[in-house]
Write an enzyme that holds these catalytic residues in place. Structure first.
Site, PDB file in Angstrom:
ATOM      1  N   TYR A   1      33.678  34.100  35.408  1.00 55.35           N
ATOM      2  CA  TYR A   1      34.758  33.872  36.374  1.00 55.35           C
ATOM      3  C   TYR A   1      34.381  34.556  37.696  1.00 55.35           C
ATOM      4  O   TYR A   1      33.663  35.560  37.705  1.00 55.35           O
ATOM      5  CB  TYR A   1      36.081  34.460  35.852  1.00 55.35           C
ATOM      6  CG  TYR A   1      36.099  35.968  35.944  1.00 55.35           C
ATOM      7  CD1 TYR A   1      35.496  36.739  34.972  1.00 55.35           C
ATOM      8  CD2 TYR A   1      36.655  36.605  37.040  1.00 55.35           C
ATOM      9  CE1 TYR A   1      35.442  38.109  35.076  1.00 55.35           C
ATOM     10  CE2 TYR A   1      36.607  37.984  37.157  1.00 55.35           C
ATOM     11  CZ  TYR A   1      36.005  38.715  36.173  1.00 55.35           C
ATOM     12  OH  TYR A   1      35.944  40.077  36.293  1.00 55.35           O
TER      13      TYR A   1
ATOM     14  N   HIS B   1      39.849  40.583  36.034  1.00 56.73           N
ATOM     15  CA  HIS B   1      40.509  39.370  35.527  1.00 56.73           C
ATOM     16  C   HIS B   1      41.060  39.574  34.111  1.00 56.73           C
ATOM     17  O   HIS B   1      40.903  38.710  33.230  1.00 56.73           O
ATOM     18  CB  HIS B   1      39.545  38.172  35.593  1.00 56.73           C
ATOM     19  CG  HIS B   1      40.190  36.941  36.138  1.00 56.73           C
ATOM     20  ND1 HIS B   1      40.676  35.949  35.331  1.00 56.73           N
ATOM     21  CD2 HIS B   1      40.442  36.550  37.405  1.00 56.73           C
ATOM     22  CE1 HIS B   1      41.194  34.983  36.074  1.00 56.73           C
ATOM     23  NE2 HIS B   1      41.075  35.334  37.344  1.00 56.73           N
TER      24      HIS B   1
ATOM     25  N   GLU C   1      48.838  39.594  40.182  1.00 51.74           N
ATOM     26  CA  GLU C   1      48.815  38.236  40.731  1.00 51.74           C
ATOM     27  C   GLU C   1      49.560  37.248  39.830  1.00 51.74           C
ATOM     28  O   GLU C   1      49.987  36.204  40.299  1.00 51.74           O
ATOM     29  CB  GLU C   1      47.379  37.766  40.995  1.00 51.74           C
ATOM     30  CG  GLU C   1      46.545  37.551  39.760  1.00 51.74           C
ATOM     31  CD  GLU C   1      45.110  37.136  40.092  1.00 51.74           C
ATOM     32  OE1 GLU C   1      44.530  37.682  41.038  1.00 51.74           O
ATOM     33  OE2 GLU C   1      44.591  36.259  39.388  1.00 51.74           O
TER      34      GLU C   1
ATOM     35  N   GLU D   1      44.348  39.170  50.292  1.00 48.66           N
ATOM     36  CA  GLU D   1      43.195  38.377  49.835  1.00 48.66           C
ATOM     37  C   GLU D   1      43.104  37.094  50.657  1.00 48.66           C
ATOM     38  O   GLU D   1      44.118  36.473  50.963  1.00 48.66           O
ATOM     39  CB  GLU D   1      43.369  38.018  48.352  1.00 48.66           C
ATOM     40  CG  GLU D   1      42.216  37.196  47.793  1.00 48.66           C
ATOM     41  CD  GLU D   1      42.394  36.852  46.310  1.00 48.66           C
ATOM     42  OE1 GLU D   1      43.526  37.006  45.792  1.00 48.66           O
ATOM     43  OE2 GLU D   1      41.403  36.439  45.691  1.00 48.66           O
TER      44      GLU D   1
ATOM     45  N   GLU E   1      40.804  45.544  40.198  1.00 48.45           N
ATOM     46  CA  GLU E   1      41.942  44.629  40.043  1.00 48.45           C
ATOM     47  C   GLU E   1      42.079  44.127  38.609  1.00 48.45           C
ATOM     48  O   GLU E   1      41.077  43.817  37.954  1.00 48.45           O
ATOM     49  CB  GLU E   1      41.700  43.442  40.990  1.00 48.45           C
ATOM     50  CG  GLU E   1      42.735  42.348  40.853  1.00 48.45           C
ATOM     51  CD  GLU E   1      42.331  41.096  41.636  1.00 48.45           C
ATOM     52  OE1 GLU E   1      41.522  41.196  42.576  1.00 48.45           O
ATOM     53  OE2 GLU E   1      42.831  40.018  41.282  1.00 48.45           O
TER      54      GLU E   1
ATOM     55  N   ARG F   1      35.209  41.522  48.311  1.00 51.89           N
ATOM     56  CA  ARG F   1      35.258  41.570  46.851  1.00 51.89           C
ATOM     57  C   ARG F   1      33.903  41.167  46.304  1.00 51.89           C
ATOM     58  O   ARG F   1      33.319  40.180  46.758  1.00 51.89           O
ATOM     59  CB  ARG F   1      36.349  40.619  46.354  1.00 51.89           C
ATOM     60  CG  ARG F   1      36.575  40.673  44.870  1.00 51.89           C
ATOM     61  CD  ARG F   1      37.606  39.665  44.412  1.00 51.89           C
ATOM     62  NE  ARG F   1      36.971  38.532  43.777  1.00 51.89           N
ATOM     63  CZ  ARG F   1      37.576  37.697  42.927  1.00 51.89           C
ATOM     64  NH1 ARG F   1      38.861  37.877  42.629  1.00 51.89           N
ATOM     65  NH2 ARG F   1      36.947  36.680  42.402  1.00 51.89           N
TER      66      ARG F   1
ATOM     67  N   TRP G   1      41.253  34.767  29.812  1.00 52.16           N
ATOM     68  CA  TRP G   1      40.387  34.245  30.866  1.00 52.16           C
ATOM     69  C   TRP G   1      40.713  34.956  32.145  1.00 52.16           C
ATOM     70  O   TRP G   1      40.321  35.680  32.784  1.00 52.16           O
ATOM     71  CB  TRP G   1      40.591  32.738  31.123  1.00 52.16           C
ATOM     72  CG  TRP G   1      39.696  32.298  32.244  1.00 52.16           C
ATOM     73  CD1 TRP G   1      38.340  32.077  32.178  1.00 52.16           C
ATOM     74  CD2 TRP G   1      40.045  32.089  33.618  1.00 52.16           C
ATOM     75  NE1 TRP G   1      37.846  31.740  33.404  1.00 52.16           N
ATOM     76  CE2 TRP G   1      38.873  31.740  34.318  1.00 52.16           C
ATOM     77  CE3 TRP G   1      41.241  32.175  34.338  1.00 52.16           C
ATOM     78  CZ2 TRP G   1      38.850  31.471  35.690  1.00 52.16           C
ATOM     79  CZ3 TRP G   1      41.234  31.900  35.689  1.00 52.16           C
ATOM     80  CH2 TRP G   1      40.047  31.550  36.364  1.00 52.16           C
TER      81      TRP G   1
ATOM     82  N   ASP H   1      37.357  42.447  40.748  1.00 49.98           N
ATOM     83  CA  ASP H   1      38.415  41.864  39.904  1.00 49.98           C
ATOM     84  C   ASP H   1      37.908  41.768  38.470  1.00 49.98           C
ATOM     85  O   ASP H   1      36.907  41.099  38.200  1.00 49.98           O
ATOM     86  CB  ASP H   1      38.749  40.458  40.440  1.00 49.98           C
ATOM     87  CG  ASP H   1      39.937  39.826  39.725  1.00 49.98           C
ATOM     88  OD1 ASP H   1      40.477  40.444  38.785  1.00 49.98           O
ATOM     89  OD2 ASP H   1      40.314  38.702  40.126  1.00 49.98           O
TER      90      ASP H   1
ATOM     91  N   ARG I   1      49.972  43.120  43.526  1.00 50.43           N
ATOM     92  CA  ARG I   1      49.369  41.859  43.970  1.00 50.43           C
ATOM     93  C   ARG I   1      50.302  40.659  43.882  1.00 50.43           C
ATOM     94  O   ARG I   1      49.874  39.522  44.055  1.00 50.43           O
ATOM     95  CB  ARG I   1      48.118  41.585  43.149  1.00 50.43           C
ATOM     96  CG  ARG I   1      47.089  42.555  43.494  1.00 50.43           C
ATOM     97  CD  ARG I   1      45.661  42.203  43.405  1.00 50.43           C
ATOM     98  NE  ARG I   1      45.211  40.887  43.119  1.00 50.43           N
ATOM     99  CZ  ARG I   1      44.847  39.991  44.042  1.00 50.43           C
ATOM    100  NH1 ARG I   1      44.934  40.293  45.320  1.00 50.43           N
ATOM    101  NH2 ARG I   1      44.404  38.806  43.683  1.00 50.43           N
TER     102      ARG I   1
HETATM  103  O1  KDG Z   1      44.733  30.351  39.561  1.00 50.49           O
HETATM  104  C1  KDG Z   1      43.996  31.478  39.183  1.00 50.49           C
HETATM  105  C2  KDG Z   1      43.256  32.064  40.374  1.00 50.49           C
HETATM  106  O2  KDG Z   1      44.115  32.211  41.451  1.00 50.49           O
HETATM  107  C3  KDG Z   1      42.641  33.388  40.015  1.00 50.49           C
HETATM  108  O3  KDG Z   1      41.687  33.199  39.009  1.00 50.49           O
HETATM  109  C4  KDG Z   1      41.982  34.014  41.232  1.00 50.49           C
HETATM  110  O4  KDG Z   1      41.925  36.136  40.149  1.00 50.49           O
HETATM  111  C5  KDG Z   1      41.937  35.487  41.174  1.00 50.49           C
HETATM  112  C6  KDG Z   1      41.929  36.209  42.454  1.00 50.49           C
HETATM  113  O5  KDG Z   1      41.945  37.440  42.410  1.00 50.49           O
HETATM  114  O6  KDG Z   1      41.902  35.568  43.496  1.00 50.49           O
HETATM  115 MG    MG Z   2      42.458  38.223  40.551  1.00 49.86          MG
END
Ligand code: KDG
Ligand code: MG
Length: 403
Positions: free
Chosen positions: A160, A213, A263, A340, A237, A148, A403, A211, A284
């Site tokens: 992030y 996010h 996720e 992951e 992602e 990644r 976020w 990602d 995910r």
């Molecule tokens: O608790 C939040 C994290 O697990 C996250 O920010 C991590 O996005 C993430 C990832 O893809 O691992």
């Molecule tokens: Mg993620």
């Protein structure tokens, strides 16, 4: 009958917080379940101690499906991350017990291995494109087949997914949420440059992932997907928040870049439209936040019918207990895609000794009965809970953003 005699919650912070459920049976094995919900740990600990554990005592630990239904249907108040993480912890612990009682690693109870190993992706990140590529080259040298890529965004102080440490990333970094700043325009400029540089330096024999996010709108995500197409990413992602599952229809109409999401999902209902309409390629959802092995298998079976593969979340806030459970699940499900893997610190691994192992870009859960993870309670007690929040995010003009 394998009677549940007692159960308790252990909260420990070996570098970061983890909530673990331990279930003891009358004359049989004990089981472990992860109940960690990043930044909201004590809510799940209380849900378990105050509302779930009293209902478990005296039940037959072998009746995993019935206990799952009892906790899900029987509670009247359904779903949500707190509830589903608590149910997940019970479910994991019961599968652990069943595996130990049978003398078999969990994957054998789930139908046996569907593959020899589980391909994982590592996290290469850096403040600049050059740093990120250097990290990615190191991952490739360590045998990773999938990496990644996240890099800093020029003009933004921090982003992030970009860590101060070379190998360990921990976003829950303060006892009140850190405030970060976001610019979609700046971000959308840098990511295609990152992927162009990555293909030039890393070649085409490695899978590259990214990602977002949850930070784009559907049309912005569609644009990014199109811009990345020439570099053949393995997936994009969390391109947009999936609260509105229909958003993915719009992205899908515009790009052939594979899409992954989920996720933060906690039940099959969060993914129903996405899977049924084949709007995504990878789901995910993970063991701890989506109701345990029992429910994740249901999601995977539904996904399999629609050509969607699994790609379980595996950040460091998912404890080694979840990592083990995920690997047993990954090894057994027919429609596994990728796992992951953000490695835990040595401090965390010492509290949770485990049988799973990494070699040559892949992992295996090992052959220990059950999940193959222990909890060293003496060590755990040396690391008391420390409040830690995930950051919050604002646009440059101060507007709250995802976020
Ligand atoms: O608790 C939040 C994290 O697990 C996250 O920010 C991590 O996005 C993430 C990832 O893809 O691992
Ligand atoms: Mg993620």
């Amino acid at each position: 009958m394998l009677e549940i005699k007692s159960a308790r919650v252990v909260v420990t912070c070996p570098g970061r917080n983890f909530v673990t459920l331990k279930i003891e049976t009358a004359d049989g094995p004990t089981g472990l379940g992860d109940a960690t919900l990043n930044g909201r740990e004590l809510a799940v600990a209380s849900y378990l101690s105050d509302h779930v554990i009293p209902c478990l005592i005296g039940r037959d630990a072998h009746r995993i499906e019935d206990i799952w239904q009892y906790l899900y249907r029987g509670a009247y108040w359904r779903r949500g991350p707190v509830t589903m993480s608590a149910i997940a912890a019970v479910d994991m612990a019961l599968w652990d017990i069943k595996g130990k009682a049978a003398g078999l690693p969990l994957y054998q109870l789930l139908g046996g291995a569907s593959r020899e190993r589980v391909m994982v992706y590592g996290h290469a990140n850096g403040t600049t494109i050059g740093d990120t590529i250097d990290r990615a080259l190191e991952y490739r040298d360590q045998g990773y087949k999938a990496i990644r890529l996240q890099c800093g965004v020029p003009g933004l102080p921090a982003t992030y997914g970009v860590s101060k440490d070379k190998y360990f990333y921990e976003p829950a970094d303060a006892d009140l949420p850190t405030e970060t700043v976001w610019s979609t325009e700046k971000y959308l400029r840098v990511v295609p440059e990152l992927f162009a540089a990555a293909r030039e330096k890393l070649g085409w024999d490695v899978h590259l992932l990214h990602d977002v996010h949850h930070r784009l709108t559907p049309i912005e995500a569609a644009r990014l997907g199109k811009d990345l197409e020439p570099y053949r990413p393995f997936w994009l992602e969390d391109a947009v928040p999936a609260d509105n599952q229909e958003s993915f229809r719009l992205i899908r109409q515009h790009t052939t870049t594979p899409l992954a999401v989920g996720e933060v999902f906690n039940s099959i209902w969060d993914a129903k439209t996405l899977i049924q309409e084949q709007l995504i390629d990878y789901i995910r959802a993970t063991v701890v936040h989506a109701g345990g092995i029992t429910h994740l298998r249901r999601i995977a079976a539904f996904a399999d019918m629609h050509n969607v593969r699994t790609g379980c979340h595996g950040a460091t806030d998912l404890s080694p207990v979840t990592m083990a459970a995920a690997l047993h699940f990954d090894l057994s499900v027919p429609n596994f895609g990728i796992q992951e893997y953000m490695r835990h610190t040595d401090e965390t691994d010492a509290v949770f000794p485990h049988a799973y192992r990494f070699a040559d870009g892949a992992m295996h859960p090992g052959e220990a009965p059950g999940l193959g993870v222990e909890l060293d309670e003496e060590r755990a007690a040396r690391h008391p809970y420390k409040r830690a929040y995930l950051p919050v995010n604002r646009l440059e003009d101060g507007t709250m953003h995802d976020w």
